[in-house]
Design a protein around this motif. Structure first.
Motif, PDB file in Angstrom:
ATOM      1  N   CYS A  24      15.605  64.900  69.566  1.00  0.00           N
ATOM      2  CA  CYS A  24      16.260  63.605  69.368  1.00  0.00           C
ATOM      3  C   CYS A  24      16.261  62.771  70.649  1.00  0.00           C
ATOM      4  O   CYS A  24      16.077  61.543  70.590  1.00  0.00           O
ATOM      5  N   GLN A  83      12.656  61.451  71.092  1.00  0.00           N
ATOM      6  CA  GLN A  83      12.219  60.474  70.111  1.00  0.00           C
ATOM      7  C   GLN A  83      13.078  59.209  70.069  1.00  0.00           C
ATOM      8  O   GLN A  83      12.618  58.175  69.580  1.00  0.00           O
ATOM      9  N   GLN A  84      14.300  59.284  70.587  1.00  0.00           N
ATOM     10  CA  GLN A  84      15.194  58.139  70.466  1.00  0.00           C
ATOM     11  C   GLN A  84      15.441  57.379  71.766  1.00  0.00           C
ATOM     12  O   GLN A  84      15.967  56.263  71.739  1.00  0.00           O
ATOM     13  N   GLU A 101      21.495  60.038  68.194  1.00  0.00           N
ATOM     14  CA  GLU A 101      22.139  60.514  66.976  1.00  0.00           C
ATOM     15  C   GLU A 101      21.347  61.683  66.384  1.00  0.00           C
ATOM     16  O   GLU A 101      20.139  61.801  66.582  1.00  0.00           O
ATOM     17  N   ASN A 102      22.048  62.510  65.641  1.00  0.00           N
ATOM     18  CA  ASN A 102      21.403  63.641  64.977  1.00  0.00           C
ATOM     19  C   ASN A 102      20.498  63.129  63.863  1.00  0.00           C
ATOM     20  O   ASN A 102      20.943  62.401  62.971  1.00  0.00           O
ATOM     21  N   ASP A 103      19.217  63.512  63.900  1.00  0.00           N
ATOM     22  CA  ASP A 103      18.286  63.052  62.861  1.00  0.00           C
ATOM     23  C   ASP A 103      18.328  63.914  61.605  1.00  0.00           C
ATOM     24  O   ASP A 103      17.631  63.630  60.625  1.00  0.00           O
ATOM     25  N   ARG A 107      17.174  66.840  60.974  1.00  0.00           N
ATOM     26  CA  ARG A 107      15.959  67.591  60.653  1.00  0.00           C
ATOM     27  C   ARG A 107      16.043  69.063  61.033  1.00  0.00           C
ATOM     28  O   ARG A 107      15.070  69.804  60.872  1.00  0.00           O
TER      29      ARG A 107
END
Length: 331
Positions: free
Chosen positions: A27, A30-31, A140-142, A144
């Motif tokens: 996360c 990617q964020q 934030e938690n994705d 997945r």
């Protein structure tokens, strides 16, 4: 062009704990634009993180904290994410001198639960507590779940297994950090009979004798003892291929969760309420209900302090493995 943001993640504790950090790693990468993720852990967990594509660089503890800190200081990190929050990691953070975020620990609630059996633990998985620690970074938690990456060289081919197990098997991780996290061998045999399907036993070299005892009782046609025969990534490959997974409270349980396997998790001295149950995957909890002496530890204890070991000796095997219906079973 934006300046790269260097972020160090700390986690030294165990195989399972390192696997449980993978949503945080993913996360962040990617964020956060231009994030460069470094990961610091023990040398013995190298095979878990070396193949994670979200990690730019790894750092390993080889016994010298002074040498490790010197190596980390040279990187000039922007942020440190401490997913362990112990004296060692606090010392590293203080020495690096950059902004840091740490997982919230629950020592008083754990003490209440262990000493007085008052369960005030938050109904929150440890991964969600990890994610809460990095919310100030805007991450934030994705949703997945966990990651586990197996290099091609460690992918186990089906023909490496006995012929009896090449058309499907159940994986059973028989290890455990201490005796109170493992079923006694006679109960392992009973569990294997209940499963009634070709089984691959997984564990390290220390588990091999227990595996041999199970094979002796049930026969090589039914049981393949892979304990100590495969490295960690190869064991992960076998978990990935299994129809379902049975596991004590151990690192292989979390690796199975990373592959979204249905996990039958077996609990003795510890309980799922500490937040380390299989994450984002179907699972069934096998535990002795309403036993007043549980938990006797947040992690594990050497032997049953009550001497009766009822948490494992009285654990009911009243489950049905629906995934194995209409499949070939023991003859």
């Amino acid at each position: 062009m934006r300046r790269p943001i260097k972020i160090l993640i700390l986690q030294f504790t165990s195989i399972g704990d390192v696997v449980l950090t993978t949503p945080v790693i993913r996360c962040i990468k990617q964020q956060i634009p231009n994030a460069i993720v470094h990961f610091c852990t023990q040398q013995s967990y190298r095979s878990i993180v070396d193949y994670n594509p979200h990690i730019a660089q790894t750092h390993y503890s080889n016994g010298s904290l002074v040498k490790l800190i010197k190596e980390l200081r040279a990187e000039q990190f922007d942020y440190v994410v401490d997913l362990q929050n112990t004296f060692q990691t606090r010392l590293i953070k203080a020495t690096l001198g950059c902004r840091s975020y740490s997982v919230a620990k629950q020592p008083f609630r754990e003490w209440l639960y262990i000493r007085w059996k008052v369960n005030a633990m938050p109904e929150q998985h440890i991964v969600d507590r990890y994610m809460a620690a990095i919310q100030p970074l805007g991450v934030e938690n994705d949703g997945r779940g966990l990651d586990y990456f197996i290099p091609y060289k460690d992918e186990v081919e089906r023909d490496w297994l006995p012929e009896t197990h090449q058309n499907g098997f159940v994986a059973y991780a028989i290890g455990g950090q201490s005796p109170t996290r493992r079923l006694p061998v006679l109960r392992m045999i009973e569990l294997c009979l209940k499963i009634n399907y070709p089984i691959v036993l997984l564990g390290d070299e220390a588990d091999r004798k227990r595996g041999n005892d199970i094979v002796k009782a049930l026969g090589e046609r039914h049981i393949y003892n892979a304990c100590g025969q495969f490295n960690l990534n190869q064991s992960a490959s076998l978990l990935q291929q299994a129809r379902v997974v049975f596991s004590h409270d151990t690192g292989l349980m979390h690796i199975a969760a990373a592959f979204r396997k249905k996990v039958y998790s077996i609990w003795g001295s510890t309980t799922p309420q500490f937040g380390f149950y299989p994450y984002k995957t179907p699972h069934v909890r096998l535990e002795t209900p309403s036993l007043g002496c549980r938990p006797c530890s947040a992690t594990s204890s050497g032997n049953c302090p009550m001497k009766h070991f009822k948490c494992m000796n009285s654990l009911p095997f009243d489950f049905e493995v629906k995934e194995l219906r209409a499949k070939k079973k023991f003859e």
